[in-house]
Design a protein around this motif. Structure first.
Motif, mmCIF file in Angstrom:
data_model
loop_
_atom_site.group_PDB
_atom_site.id
_atom_site.type_symbol
_atom_site.label_atom_id
_atom_site.label_comp_id
_atom_site.label_asym_id
_atom_site.label_seq_id
_atom_site.Cartn_x
_atom_site.Cartn_y
_atom_site.Cartn_z
ATOM 1 N N GLN A 1 -1.366 -16.362 5.975
ATOM 2 C CA GLN A 1 -1.995 -15.307 5.266
ATOM 3 C C GLN A 1 -1.226 -14.210 5.960
ATOM 4 N N VAL A 2 -1.053 -13.157 4.921
ATOM 5 C CA VAL A 2 -0.483 -12.035 5.220
ATOM 6 C C VAL A 2 -1.568 -10.877 4.819
ATOM 7 N N VAL A 3 -1.888 -9.903 5.840
ATOM 8 C CA VAL A 3 -2.801 -8.719 5.349
ATOM 9 C C VAL A 3 -1.981 -7.680 5.637
ATOM 10 N N VAL A 4 -2.164 -6.495 4.670
ATOM 11 C CA VAL A 4 -1.806 -5.277 4.980
ATOM 12 C C VAL A 4 -2.856 -4.151 4.532
ATOM 13 N N ALA A 5 -2.917 -3.203 5.538
ATOM 14 C CA ALA A 5 -4.052 -2.111 5.249
ATOM 15 C C ALA A 5 -3.234 -0.697 5.288
ATOM 16 N N LEU A 6 -3.046 -0.250 3.910
ATOM 17 C CA LEU A 6 -2.526 1.020 3.892
ATOM 18 C C LEU A 6 -3.393 2.439 3.870
ATOM 19 N N ASP A 7 -3.537 2.925 5.201
ATOM 20 C CA ASP A 7 -4.282 4.247 5.035
ATOM 21 C C ASP A 7 -3.871 5.383 4.357
ATOM 22 N N CYS A 8 -4.791 5.825 3.347
ATOM 23 C CA CYS A 8 -4.553 6.997 2.572
ATOM 24 C C CYS A 8 -4.336 8.358 3.307
ATOM 25 N N ARG A 9 -3.254 8.786 3.440
ATOM 26 C CA ARG A 9 -3.162 10.082 4.250
ATOM 27 C C ARG A 9 -3.974 11.066 3.771
ATOM 28 N N ASN A 10 -4.096 11.118 2.269
ATOM 29 C CA ASN A 10 -4.829 12.182 1.475
ATOM 30 C C ASN A 10 -6.289 12.039 1.298
ATOM 31 N N ASP A 11 -6.882 10.820 1.816
ATOM 32 C CA ASP A 11 -8.286 10.483 2.054
ATOM 33 C C ASP A 11 -8.539 9.603 3.492
ATOM 34 N N ARG A 12 -8.913 10.276 4.407
ATOM 35 C CA ARG A 12 -8.926 9.137 5.707
ATOM 36 C C ARG A 12 -9.827 8.560 5.681
ATOM 37 N N ASN A 13 -10.727 8.427 4.597
ATOM 38 C CA ASN A 13 -12.052 7.560 4.698
ATOM 39 C C ASN A 13 -11.706 6.197 3.864
ATOM 40 N N ARG A 14 -10.634 6.238 3.403
ATOM 41 C CA ARG A 14 -10.279 5.282 2.358
ATOM 42 C C ARG A 14 -8.672 4.570 2.693
ATOM 43 N N GLU B 1 0.088 3.716 -7.567
ATOM 44 C CA GLU B 1 -0.446 3.936 -8.835
ATOM 45 C C GLU B 1 -2.005 4.364 -8.771
ATOM 46 N N HIS B 2 -2.480 4.345 -7.740
ATOM 47 C CA HIS B 2 -3.912 4.742 -7.537
ATOM 48 C C HIS B 2 -4.170 5.998 -6.923
ATOM 49 N N GLY B 3 -3.090 6.583 -6.537
ATOM 50 C CA GLY B 3 -3.242 8.285 -6.101
ATOM 51 C C GLY B 3 -3.247 7.936 -4.366
ATOM 52 N N CYS B 4 -3.146 7.005 -3.956
ATOM 53 C CA CYS B 4 -3.350 6.755 -2.440
ATOM 54 C C CYS B 4 -2.058 7.035 -1.850
ATOM 55 N N SER B 5 -1.942 8.217 -0.726
ATOM 56 C CA SER B 5 -0.365 8.591 -0.332
ATOM 57 C C SER B 5 -0.588 7.982 1.149
ATOM 58 N N ALA B 6 0.368 6.880 1.081
ATOM 59 C CA ALA B 6 0.213 5.875 2.247
ATOM 60 C C ALA B 6 1.741 5.884 2.851
ATOM 61 N N GLN B 7 1.508 5.608 4.336
ATOM 62 C CA GLN B 7 2.941 5.454 4.967
ATOM 63 C C GLN B 7 3.291 3.838 4.991
ATOM 64 N N ALA B 8 4.199 3.557 4.073
ATOM 65 C CA ALA B 8 4.611 2.044 4.168
ATOM 66 C C ALA B 8 5.914 1.887 5.141
ATOM 67 N N GLY B 9 6.229 0.565 4.987
ATOM 68 C CA GLY B 9 7.375 0.213 6.182
ATOM 69 C C GLY B 9 8.608 -0.149 5.222
ATOM 70 N N GLU B 10 9.506 -0.931 5.755
ATOM 71 C CA GLU B 10 10.685 -0.978 5.309
ATOM 72 C C GLU B 10 10.660 -2.411 4.720
#
Length: 361
Positions: free
Chosen positions: A141-154, A193-202
């Motif tokens: 199982q791979v799990v990824v959690a992308l924090d939204c920089r424009n919404d710290r609670n999401r 696509e849902h307006g979450c500005s997140a810091q992704a990786g390579e």
């Protein structure tokens, strides 16, 4: 005139019949040669997981260039991708997307309940700058959690589960790397696509499973360099507490779960330390992660990436093979010192503040 009209009607009828016959023959050819099935399967991928499925890595994950997708249950945010020949050769994965303000699926919480049982709760960082990790407990199982920089609670959380390994794959690493790519790239696409500005990786080029056998990966605590490096200064105390060895994972300041295990001279996991961040910390706290009566300690910290507090936990571990505890006597003083050192180091790496030790009920 009637003769000509009748002749015209027959010609029109023959023409229409010829066109219909040609269309039928073309349809039969497309169906029998698999062209239609290929088109249909490609269309299913385009609409999978609410249209957010990223197809890079699918061929490696399932060891096939011909795959298809369908929704899982009534949710548009979950999809199953498999091969037409899955029944014979295996190869199937399930992707699930959710937002952190939604309840986690029950199966996603199960690993937290295994933390006190040896290394069953272990996870290794994905690497590549991705806030994610990989688990292995018979299935990957791979799990990824992308924090939204424009919404710290999401945050957007993506789960990629390899339901069936492709039996004809040459290596497990290529399959696991494919699973990692599909999960991470789908998460990035869905967040955008849902307006979450997140810091992704390579783009991931290599994903490795956590160690399945603690004894083969053990080293003296004084030589720790990865996730257990904060405990090197406690090597003497750890030895006195019955755990001179260590099982650790690569140091990674992005992964939302960090593990460190202290091992007995026999190579048995005696203490386990865990750090959880963001959406994963929220999921961890949503369940009774340690049964009342277990020997454990916990701490929290405030981190800049999320409004959710980070959680740090230490357990005395149970060994199911021997139906007992490898560390016979729990040392509360050593547990507190080890957890404090672990939490302080983790907090510093993440820019977190206010590490607060707590006692369990």
């Amino acid at each position: 005139m009637k003769i000509f009209a009748s002749r015209r009607r027959r010609l029109v009828g023959w023409s229409v019949g010829g066109v219909l016959l040609a269309l039928y023959l073309v349809a039969q050819a497309l169906y029998s040669t698999g062209v239609y099935a290929d088109w249909r399967d490609r269309r299913s991928l385009d609409s999978a997981c609410g249209g957010s499925l990223a197809q890079g890595g699918l061929e490696d994950a399932l060891n096939s260039s011909h795959v298809r997708a369908r929704a899982v249950g009534d949710s548009e945010s979950a999809c199953l991708i498999n091969r037409p020949d899955t029944d014979r050769h295996g190869g199937a994965l399930e992707l699930t997307l959710r937002w952190s303000d939604q309840s986690a699926p029950s199966e996603a919480l199960v690993p937290f309940g295994r933390n006190a049982n040896g290394v069953q709760g272990q996870a290794a960082p994905l690497g590549g700058g991705w806030p994610g990790f990989v688990r292995y407990d018979g299935t990957a199982q791979v799990v990824v959690a992308l924090d939204c920089r424009n919404d710290r609670n999401r945050a957007l959380v993506a789960y990629g589960d390899l339901v069936q390994w492709p039996k004809d794959a040459r290596t497990r690493e290529s399959v696991l790397t494919g699973l990692g790519r599909v999960t991470t790239e789908t998460a990035r696409k869905a967040a955008a696509e849902h307006g979450c500005s997140a810091q992704a990786g390579e783009r991931l080029t290599r994903v490795s499973l956590p160690s399945a056998n603690a004894g083969t990966a053990a080293r003296p605590l004084a030589q720790a360099q990865g996730s257990c490096v904060a405990l090197r200064g406690l090597a003497g105390q750890a030895s006195d507490a019955g755990t001179p060895g260590v099982l650790e994972y690569p140091a990674d300041a992005h992964t939302p779960q960090v593990n460190c295990y202290l091992l007995t001279p026999a190579g048995k996991p005696g203490y386990g330390l865990y750090a959880y961040y963001g959406a994963v910390a929220k999921d961890f706290r949503s369940i009774a992660s340690a049964p009342r009566g277990d020997d454990y300690a916990s701490a929290t910290a405030t981190c800049p990436q999320s409004d959710q507090e980070a959680v740090f936990v230490l357990y005395r571990l149970y060994d199911r093979d021997t139906d007992g505890y490898p560390v016979r006597h729990y040392s509360a003083s050593f547990a507190g010192s080890a957890l404090k050192a672990f939490a302080d180091h983790e907090a510093k790496q993440r820019g977190c503040a206010r590490v607060r030790m707590a006692t369990t009920p």
